[in-house]
Design an enzyme around this catalytic site. Structure first.
Site, PDB file in Angstrom:
ATOM      1  N   LYS A   1       0.777  -1.184  -0.045  1.00 58.65           N
ATOM      2  CA  LYS A   1      -0.076  -0.022   0.117  1.00 58.65           C
ATOM      3  C   LYS A   1       0.875   1.134  -0.160  1.00 58.65           C
ATOM      4  O   LYS A   1       2.079   1.226   0.390  1.00 58.65           O
ATOM      5  CB  LYS A   1      -0.828   0.082   1.401  1.00 58.65           C
ATOM      6  CG  LYS A   1      -2.109   0.817   0.981  1.00 58.65           C
ATOM      7  CD  LYS A   1      -3.183   0.119   0.524  1.00 58.65           C
ATOM      8  CE  LYS A   1      -4.478   0.837   0.248  1.00 58.65           C
ATOM      9  NZ  LYS A   1      -5.533   0.348  -0.226  1.00 58.65           N
TER      10      LYS A   1
ATOM     11  N   ASP B   1      -6.677   4.510  -4.704  1.00 58.40           N
ATOM     12  CA  ASP B   1      -7.412   4.173  -3.527  1.00 58.40           C
ATOM     13  C   ASP B   1      -8.089   5.772  -3.306  1.00 58.40           C
ATOM     14  O   ASP B   1      -8.257   6.641  -4.263  1.00 58.40           O
ATOM     15  CB  ASP B   1      -6.533   3.808  -2.344  1.00 58.40           C
ATOM     16  CG  ASP B   1      -7.372   3.590  -0.989  1.00 58.40           C
ATOM     17  OD1 ASP B   1      -7.568   2.295  -1.054  1.00 58.40           O
ATOM     18  OD2 ASP B   1      -7.501   4.095  -0.400  1.00 58.40           O
TER      19      ASP B   1
HETATM   20  N1  GLU Z   1      -7.280   0.186  -2.956  1.00 60.72           N
HETATM   21  C1  GLU Z   1      -8.071  -0.785  -3.154  1.00 60.72           C
HETATM   22  C2  GLU Z   1      -8.103  -1.732  -2.191  1.00 60.72           C
HETATM   23  O1  GLU Z   1      -8.078  -1.174  -0.893  1.00 60.72           O
HETATM   24  C3  GLU Z   1      -7.597  -1.580  -4.477  1.00 60.72           C
HETATM   25  C4  GLU Z   1      -6.003  -2.126  -4.702  1.00 60.72           C
HETATM   26  C5  GLU Z   1      -5.759  -2.475  -6.103  1.00 60.72           C
HETATM   27  O2  GLU Z   1      -6.590  -2.539  -7.130  1.00 60.72           O
HETATM   28  O3  GLU Z   1      -4.562  -2.668  -6.142  1.00 60.72           O
HETATM   29  O4  GLU Z   1      -8.140  -2.909  -2.133  1.00 60.72           O
END
Ligand code: GLU
Length: 457
Positions: A137, A177
Site C-alpha cells: 500500500k 484508493d
Molecule cells: N485500493 C484498493 C483496495 O483497497 C484496490 C487496490 C488495487 O487495485 O491494487 O483494495
C-alpha cells in the site's frame, strides 16, 4: 493437525498476546495499525491451537513486519509558484504470493499508521482473491481537494519520480484508493513510461480503458461488495431486492455499490461525503450523484438543489441514524463506531457490508455480532477492486482485453468463492458463520503456508 485441548488454546492465546504486545511497543502511536493487527490476531488463536508449527516458524512475528517501508519527500510547485512539500509512502508488506499489490491513497490523514494498516489488510484480502498477488500500500499526505488539474499532475509526477525506483510489473504494482482515480493513475503512468525505455503496461492498474486498463475495474469494488453481501443474504433467505439501503460515501466504491444495489432491486436512500449526508426517501437518483462527483467535483449537499424531496444534513456520521435493512459503509476507516452500530441495531438493520477499508471500529463489529446482524468484513467484501486489478495484470501480460461481461462474470465468481471459503474456514474453526474469523483465517493460511515453503525469509 493436533487435537485442540484447553492448554493448546491457552498456549496460542499467550503467544498471540505476547506478539501483539511487541507490535504495540515497536510501532508506538500507530492506533489504526494496532486495530487492524488486533482484529486479525484475535481470529487466529484457533489456528495456532490446531497447528502449533506456525508458532515455531515465527509466522506471526514475520507477517506483521513489512518486508520494506519506503518514505520520501515530494516537492512540487503550486499554481501561484510556491514550492510545497508532501510526504510519500510505499509499504511493501508481503510478497509470498506474488508481486506487492495495493492502492495509493492521497489524503491529508495519510501517515505511517494508516499506510501500514491498509498494507497489512491488503495481504489477507489479496490472498482471499485467489490471484497471485502479494500485499502492499502507499500514498501521500497530499490533499487533492481544491487543487487544479495542473497541480495534481505536477504533484503526481514528482511522486512518481521517486516511487518509480521501487515498482515494476513483477515487483510492485500500485493502483488507486481514496484520492487516486483514473486521472492520477494516467499522470503516474505517463511519468513512469518517460523514465523507462519500454511500455510496461502492467506496472499500475486502474488505467484508462484506452491504454491497458480493464473494463469493469472502475465498477469492481462497489459491485464486488454488493455481490458478496448478496451471497451472504442468500444464505439467510434475504436479498437486496425490496430492501432499504444506506451507503456512506460518494466516491468510486460508493457510486458503484449504489448502482449494483439498485440493479438488484434495492432502494438506496442515503449517501454522504466528508461534509454531510443526503437522505432521499424516494431513493437516490444516481445520475445526479455521478454528475456531481465524477464530473463536476462538487459537494453532495448540491443534490438537494435538484431533488426537492431530499434533505441534506451536516456531519456525515449521522447517516447511520437512518433506518435501513442493509448498511454499506463505503467511505473510510472508523466511520462507523459503537454508538452508530447501536442505533443501526435498534432500527432493525439486518446486514452490514464493508466497502471501505476497516470502516467499522472493533466495538461496532462486536455490537453487530452480538445482535445477530449479518456482517461482511472489508477484507472479503471489498476484495473485488483488487481482484479486477489482478485481472487487469493478466490482460496486460497476455496483451489482450476482455469484454465487460467477461470481467464482470469473473468478478462474481471470485466474490462467491471468497464467501464460500470464508464460511468454510469459520466452520472448520468452530466459529460457523463468523465471516471476520473465516476471512482472516482463510487469507492467513494461504500466506503462512507459502511463507513456510519459501524458507525463513
Ligand atoms: N485500493 C484498493 C483496495 O483497497 C484496490 C487496490 C488495487 O487495485 O491494487 O483494495
Amino acid at each position: 493437525m493436533e487435537k485442540v485441548t484447553q492448554s493448546n488454546t491457552e498456549v496460542a492465546q499467550n503467544y498471540v498476546s505476547q506478539v501483539f504486545e511487541t507490535v504495540k511497543k515497536r510501532n508506538m502511536n500507530e492506533s489504526e495499525f494496532h486495530q487492524a493487527v488486533k482484529e486479525v490476531f484475535d481470529s487466529l488463536i484457533p489456528v495456532f491451537a490446531k497447528n502449533p508449527h506456525y508458532m515455531k516458524q515465527g509466522i506471526l512475528e514475520r507477517i506483521v513486519e513489512p518486508e520494506r517501508i519506503i518514505t520520501f519527500r515530494i516537492p512540487w510547485v503550486d499554481d501561484l509558484g510556491n514550492v510545497k512539500v508532501n510526504r510519500g509512502f510505499r509499504v511493501q508488506y508481503n510478497s509470498a504470493l506474488g508481486p506487492y499489490k495495493g492502492g495509493l491513497r492521497f489524503h491529508p490523514s495519510v501517515n505511517t499508521s494508516i499506510i501500514k494498516f491498509l498494507g497489512f489488510e491488503q495481504i489477507f484480502k489479496n490472498a482471499l482473491t485467489g490471484q497471485p498477488i502479494g500485499g502492499g500500500k502507499g500514498g501521500a499526505d497530499f490533499d487533492p481537494k481544491g487543487k487544479s488539474d495542473g497541480e495534481i499532475m505536477r504533484f503526481t509526477q514528482s511522486f512518481m519520480m521517486e516511487l518509480s525506483k521501487h515498482i515494476g510489473p513483477d515487483l510492485d504494482v500500485p493502483a488507486g484508493d481514496i484520492g487516486v482515480g483514473a486521472k492520477e493513475i494516467g499522470f503516474m503512468f505517463g511519468q513512469y513510461k518517460r523514465m523507462r525505455s519500454g511500455y510496461e503496461a502492467g506496472v499500475l492498474t486502474g488505467k484508462g480503458v484506452g491504454y491497458g486498463g480493464s473494463l469493469a475495474r472502475k465498477e469492481a469494488t462497489g459491485y464486488g461488495t454488493v455481490y458478496f453481501v448478496e451471497e451472504m443474504l442468500k444464505d439467510h433467505n434475504l436479498s437486496f431486492n425490496g430492501s432499504t439501503v444506506t451507503i456512506s460515501g460518494s466516491g468510486n466504491v460508493s457510486i458503484y455499490a449504489i448502482e449494483k444495489a439498485q440493479q438488484l432491486g434495492a432502494k438506496v436512500v442515503a449517501c454522504s461525503d466528508s461534509s454531510g449526508y443526503i437522505y432521499d426517501k424516494n431513493g437516490i437518483d444516481l445520475s445526479t450523484v455521478k454528475r456531481l462527483k465524477e464530473v463536476e467535483n462538487k459537494r453532495i449537499s448540491e443534490y438537494v438543489n435538484e431533488h426537492s424531496d431530499a434533505h441534506y444534513f451536516e456531519d456525515c456520521s449521522g447517516i447511520w441514524s437512518i433506518p435501513c435493512d442493509i448498511a454499506l459503509p463505503c467511505a473510510t476507516q472508523n466511520e462507523l463506531d459503537e454508538i452508530a452500530a447501536k442505533v443501526l441495531v435498534s432500527n432493525g438493520v439486518k446486514a452490514v457490508g464493508e466497502g471501505a477499508n476497516m470502516p467499522s471500529t472493533l466495538e461496532a463489529i462486536n455490537i453487530f455480532q452480538h445482535n445477530q446482524v449479518l456482517f461482511a468484513p472489508a477484507k472479503a467484501a471489498n476484495a473485488g477492486g483488487v481482484s479486477v486489478s489482478a485481472l487487469e495484470m493478466a490482460q496486460n501480460s497476455a496483451r489482450l482485453s476482455w469484454s465487460f461481461e467477461d470481467v464482470d462474470a469473473k468478478l462474481q465468481e471470485i466474490m462467491k468463492d471468497i464467501y464460500q471459503e470464508s464460511i468454510k474456514a469459520s466452520e472448520d474453526f468452530d466459529a460457523a458463520g463468523n465471516l471476520v474469523i473465516g476471512a482472516n483465517i482463510a487469507g492467513f493460511v494461504k500466506v503462512a503456508d507459502a511463507m513456510i515453503m519459501q524458507g525463513v525469509i
